[in-house]
Motif scaffolding. Sequence first.
Motif, mmCIF file in Angstrom:
data_model
loop_
_atom_site.group_PDB
_atom_site.id
_atom_site.type_symbol
_atom_site.label_atom_id
_atom_site.label_comp_id
_atom_site.label_asym_id
_atom_site.label_seq_id
_atom_site.Cartn_x
_atom_site.Cartn_y
_atom_site.Cartn_z
ATOM 1 N N GLY A 386 -28.374 64.202 -87.648
ATOM 2 C CA GLY A 386 -29.754 63.745 -87.530
ATOM 3 C C GLY A 386 -30.167 63.812 -86.072
ATOM 4 N N ASP A 387 -30.730 62.732 -85.570
ATOM 5 C CA ASP A 387 -31.102 62.672 -84.160
ATOM 6 C C ASP A 387 -30.046 61.977 -83.312
ATOM 7 N N TRP A 388 -28.912 61.629 -83.910
ATOM 8 C CA TRP A 388 -27.831 60.994 -83.165
ATOM 9 C C TRP A 388 -26.911 62.052 -82.578
ATOM 10 N N LYS A 389 -26.558 61.880 -81.336
ATOM 11 C CA LYS A 389 -25.645 62.805 -80.641
ATOM 12 C C LYS A 389 -24.514 61.990 -80.020
ATOM 13 N N ALA A 390 -23.298 62.357 -80.346
ATOM 14 C CA ALA A 390 -22.125 61.684 -79.802
ATOM 15 C C ALA A 390 -21.249 62.701 -79.097
ATOM 16 N N LEU A 391 -20.602 62.295 -78.024
ATOM 17 C CA LEU A 391 -19.673 63.186 -77.351
ATOM 18 C C LEU A 391 -18.557 62.403 -76.700
#
Length: 452
Positions: A386-391
């Motif tokens: 979705g609009d969530w970004k994890a790194l």
Amino acid sequence: MIRRISLLVAACAISAFAADQPNIIFILSDDLAQGDLGCYGQKLIQTPNLDRMAQEGTRYTQGYSGTSVCAPSRSVLMTGLHTGHCPIRANREVQPEGQKPLPAGTITVAKILKDAGYATACCGKWGMGMFDTTGSPLKLGFDHFFGYNCQRHAHSYFPTYLYNDDQRFDLPGNTGKGIGKTYAQNLIADETLKFVRANQKKPFFLYYAITLPHGTFEIDDLGIYKDKPWTATQKSYAAMVTRLDNDVGRLLSLLKELKLDANTLVMLAGDNGSSFDPKSEVGKLFDQASNGLRGFKRSLYEGALRQAALARWPGKVPAGRVSDEPWAFWDFLPTAAELAGASIPAECKTDGFSLVSFLKGGPAPKRDHFYWELHEGASLQAVRFGDWKALRQGPEKPTELYDLKTDAAEAHDIAASKPDLVAKAEALMKSSRTEHPDWPLVQKRPGKNKKK
């Protein structure tokens, strides 16, 4: 008599099928950033042909590269596999020339299109295996190759030699060190036009892997930037981007001349986001961070992954459209297959989705997530859902979380307040990758990496 009629019917059927197959050109520029082009807001570098291409087609603000360095990003584009599954997940040098090759039997876009009746060519830079290895472009679906095979060799724009197919030919008068009589890009650009002219009567796929504007920053003519009050590097970089623009313009003009325009999809992208720190000599002058994104080459922040991306196909791709919907390099293989009317072999487990409807003006494909990894030093991982970004900056580092809808610059890590989303992201990072002995998740890679 019956046999002759049958053969005639079959030939007509093949001809009709071929007429429905559009030509496909993918122009992959080495290190071209969104901020380099006028259509993305650049004010100092002139890119009239690419700006016109954007006006005549669609410009994408969230087109994602395969990852943020050369070889794995290109391997993703060719195989339709993201870097959790792709056989190449980092730059790995082979001496004296070349890079870690794609393995035997790798199914590429070129192989699928060649089997569907397309003439296929790669002009520019390959970087996925020398000719005597399993990764040779001539073993992976390309009828013709012209240019540099090795990324390291491609650092010189005045090389002492290039390749025509697998045959090396010398360039007399060139030193390989920024001085010479022959600017390699001139030969490569001419070869692309030669290939199109030679194959105008049948469907063709041209993978134009142009080396501009990757450093070393060498140019044979500074042109309109000669007298600018800039440093030598700044002048050269601007001239290289404008040369790229000019050579793409020549190709688009030839399509019009040959009346191939209406039956040719042309896509253009950079192989990663900006290659410059915004505070650097080039990044600061040309304001490459004007799109407000964080990060650059060799990271997995948005500024390293979103690249300049355009598509043009008169009458099919909407003119003047600007799309904020995301897509990624691993979508190209299924897209090309659908356009060609070709089946993707069962053994080709692509991670991508066809973009054909999206290119023609529809919505982007719906998917659970995007995934990237990179193994240049610490093993980096990133996932977008979705609009969530994890790194994560390595397996021993904490997971960062950003809301791209409100924070495209990834300035505010909200992981501490969203443990459920962090858990989901970490689960996706685990499930999205196939373990491979060449690509273990490590916090630090021993030895020095060659930078490409």
